[in-house]
Write a protein that holds these residues in place. Structure first.
Motif, short mmCIF file in Angstrom:
data_model
loop_
_atom_site.label_atom_id
_atom_site.label_comp_id
_atom_site.label_asym_id
_atom_site.label_seq_id
_atom_site.Cartn_x
_atom_site.Cartn_y
_atom_site.Cartn_z
N SER A 1 0.83 -1.20 0.00
CA SER A 1 0.00 0.00 0.00
C SER A 1 0.87 1.25 0.00
N LEU A 2 0.30 2.30 -0.56
CA LEU A 2 0.88 3.64 -0.50
C LEU A 2 -0.25 4.64 -0.38
N ARG A 3 0.03 5.77 0.23
CA ARG A 3 -0.92 6.88 0.25
C ARG A 3 -0.27 8.10 -0.36
N LEU A 4 -0.87 8.56 -1.44
CA LEU A 4 -0.41 9.78 -2.09
C LEU A 4 -1.17 10.97 -1.53
N LEU B 1 -9.69 24.93 -2.07
CA LEU B 1 -9.86 23.58 -2.59
C LEU B 1 -11.33 23.20 -2.76
N GLY B 2 -12.18 23.68 -1.90
CA GLY B 2 -13.57 23.27 -1.92
C GLY B 2 -14.30 23.62 -3.21
N TYR B 3 -13.82 24.55 -3.99
CA TYR B 3 -14.47 24.92 -5.23
C TYR B 3 -13.95 24.14 -6.44
N TYR B 4 -13.00 23.26 -6.21
CA TYR B 4 -12.36 22.57 -7.32
C TYR B 4 -12.52 21.06 -7.21
N ALA B 5 -12.78 20.44 -8.35
CA ALA B 5 -12.66 18.99 -8.42
C ALA B 5 -11.18 18.65 -8.51
N ILE B 6 -10.82 17.54 -7.90
CA ILE B 6 -9.43 17.09 -7.90
C ILE B 6 -9.38 15.67 -8.46
N GLY B 7 -8.41 15.43 -9.29
CA GLY B 7 -8.26 14.10 -9.86
C GLY B 7 -6.84 13.59 -9.75
N TRP B 8 -6.73 12.28 -9.72
CA TRP B 8 -5.43 11.62 -9.80
C TRP B 8 -5.34 10.94 -11.16
N PHE B 9 -4.30 11.23 -11.88
CA PHE B 9 -4.04 10.67 -13.19
C PHE B 9 -2.68 9.95 -13.14
N TYR C 1 2.31 9.43 -11.08
CA TYR C 1 0.97 9.85 -10.68
C TYR C 1 0.94 11.37 -10.51
N TYR C 2 -0.07 11.96 -11.12
CA TYR C 2 -0.24 13.41 -11.08
C TYR C 2 -1.57 13.74 -10.44
N CYS C 3 -1.61 14.80 -9.65
CA CYS C 3 -2.91 15.33 -9.26
C CYS C 3 -3.20 16.56 -10.11
N ALA C 4 -4.48 16.81 -10.30
CA ALA C 4 -4.92 17.88 -11.17
C ALA C 4 -6.18 18.51 -10.58
N ALA C 5 -6.44 19.75 -10.96
CA ALA C 5 -7.59 20.48 -10.44
C ALA C 5 -8.34 21.19 -11.55
N GLU C 6 -9.65 21.26 -11.38
CA GLU C 6 -10.46 22.06 -12.29
C GLU C 6 -11.66 22.59 -11.52
N PHE C 7 -12.07 23.77 -11.91
CA PHE C 7 -13.12 24.50 -11.18
C PHE C 7 -14.49 23.93 -11.45
N GLN D 1 3.43 18.29 -10.32
CA GLN D 1 4.65 17.88 -11.02
C GLN D 1 4.78 16.37 -11.14
N GLY D 2 3.99 15.63 -10.39
CA GLY D 2 4.00 14.17 -10.47
C GLY D 2 4.87 13.52 -9.40
N THR D 3 4.50 12.29 -9.06
CA THR D 3 5.29 11.49 -8.14
C THR D 3 5.33 10.06 -8.66
N GLN D 4 6.50 9.44 -8.60
CA GLN D 4 6.69 8.11 -9.17
C GLN D 4 6.20 7.04 -8.19
N VAL D 5 5.43 6.11 -8.71
CA VAL D 5 5.03 4.92 -7.96
C VAL D 5 5.55 3.71 -8.72
N THR D 6 6.34 2.90 -8.03
CA THR D 6 6.89 1.69 -8.63
C THR D 6 6.50 0.49 -7.79
N VAL D 7 5.84 -0.46 -8.42
CA VAL D 7 5.40 -1.68 -7.74
C VAL D 7 6.22 -2.83 -8.31
N SER D 8 7.10 -3.35 -7.49
CA SER D 8 8.02 -4.38 -7.96
C SER D 8 8.56 -5.18 -6.78
N SER D 9 8.82 -6.44 -7.04
CA SER D 9 9.44 -7.29 -6.01
C SER D 9 10.95 -7.30 -6.17
#
Length: 125
Positions: A17-20, A29-37, A94-100, A117-125
């Motif tokens: 598990s990870l939490r971004l 923030l309350g006026y904006y939708a936020i997405g993870w891409f 993984y990037y977060c993004a916002a739109e009104f 700016q993005g954050t790297q997630v790597t899932v590997s054994s």
């Protein structure tokens, strides 16, 4: 100036598990939708999970349903993505993004106005 800063990425084993976090500044923030891409090398960008601005409705891509949870804390101007049962195919930037004032599904299916700016997630054994 509107800014989004992601954190929490890293290397994790399959099944882990990870939490971004996406910390917003320069706007309410309350006026904006936020997405993870996310975008993996050689693949198209995918809207993973989004949360609406008004009623906190959520949307998840089929590939992450039941494993990822998006939430927002407007008081802290922060949106989170809890990622459980991670798979190698979740590896991406993984990037977060916002739109009104848009809905959750609409947010995930469009190109939002503001990006982190993005954050790297790597899932590997």
């Amino acid at each position: 100036q509107l800014q989004l800063v992601e954190s929490g990425g890293g290397l994790v084993q399959p099944g882990g598990s990870l939490r971004l976090s996406c910390a917003a500044s320069g706007f309410t923030l309350g006026y904006y939708a936020i997405g993870w891409f996310r975008q993996a090398p050689g693949k198209e960008r995918e809207g993973v999970s989004c949360i609406s601005s008004s009623d906190s409705n959520t949307y998840y891509a089929d590939s992450v349903k039941g494993r990822f949870t998006i939430s927002r804390d407007n008081a802290k101007n922060t949106v989170y993505l809890q990622m459980n049962s991670l798979k190698p195919e979740d590896t991406a930037v993984y990037y977060c993004a916002a739109e009104f004032l848009v809905g959750a599904q609409a947010m995930c299916l469009r190109t939002p106005d503001y990006w982190g700016q993005g954050t790297q997630v790597t899932v590997s054994s």
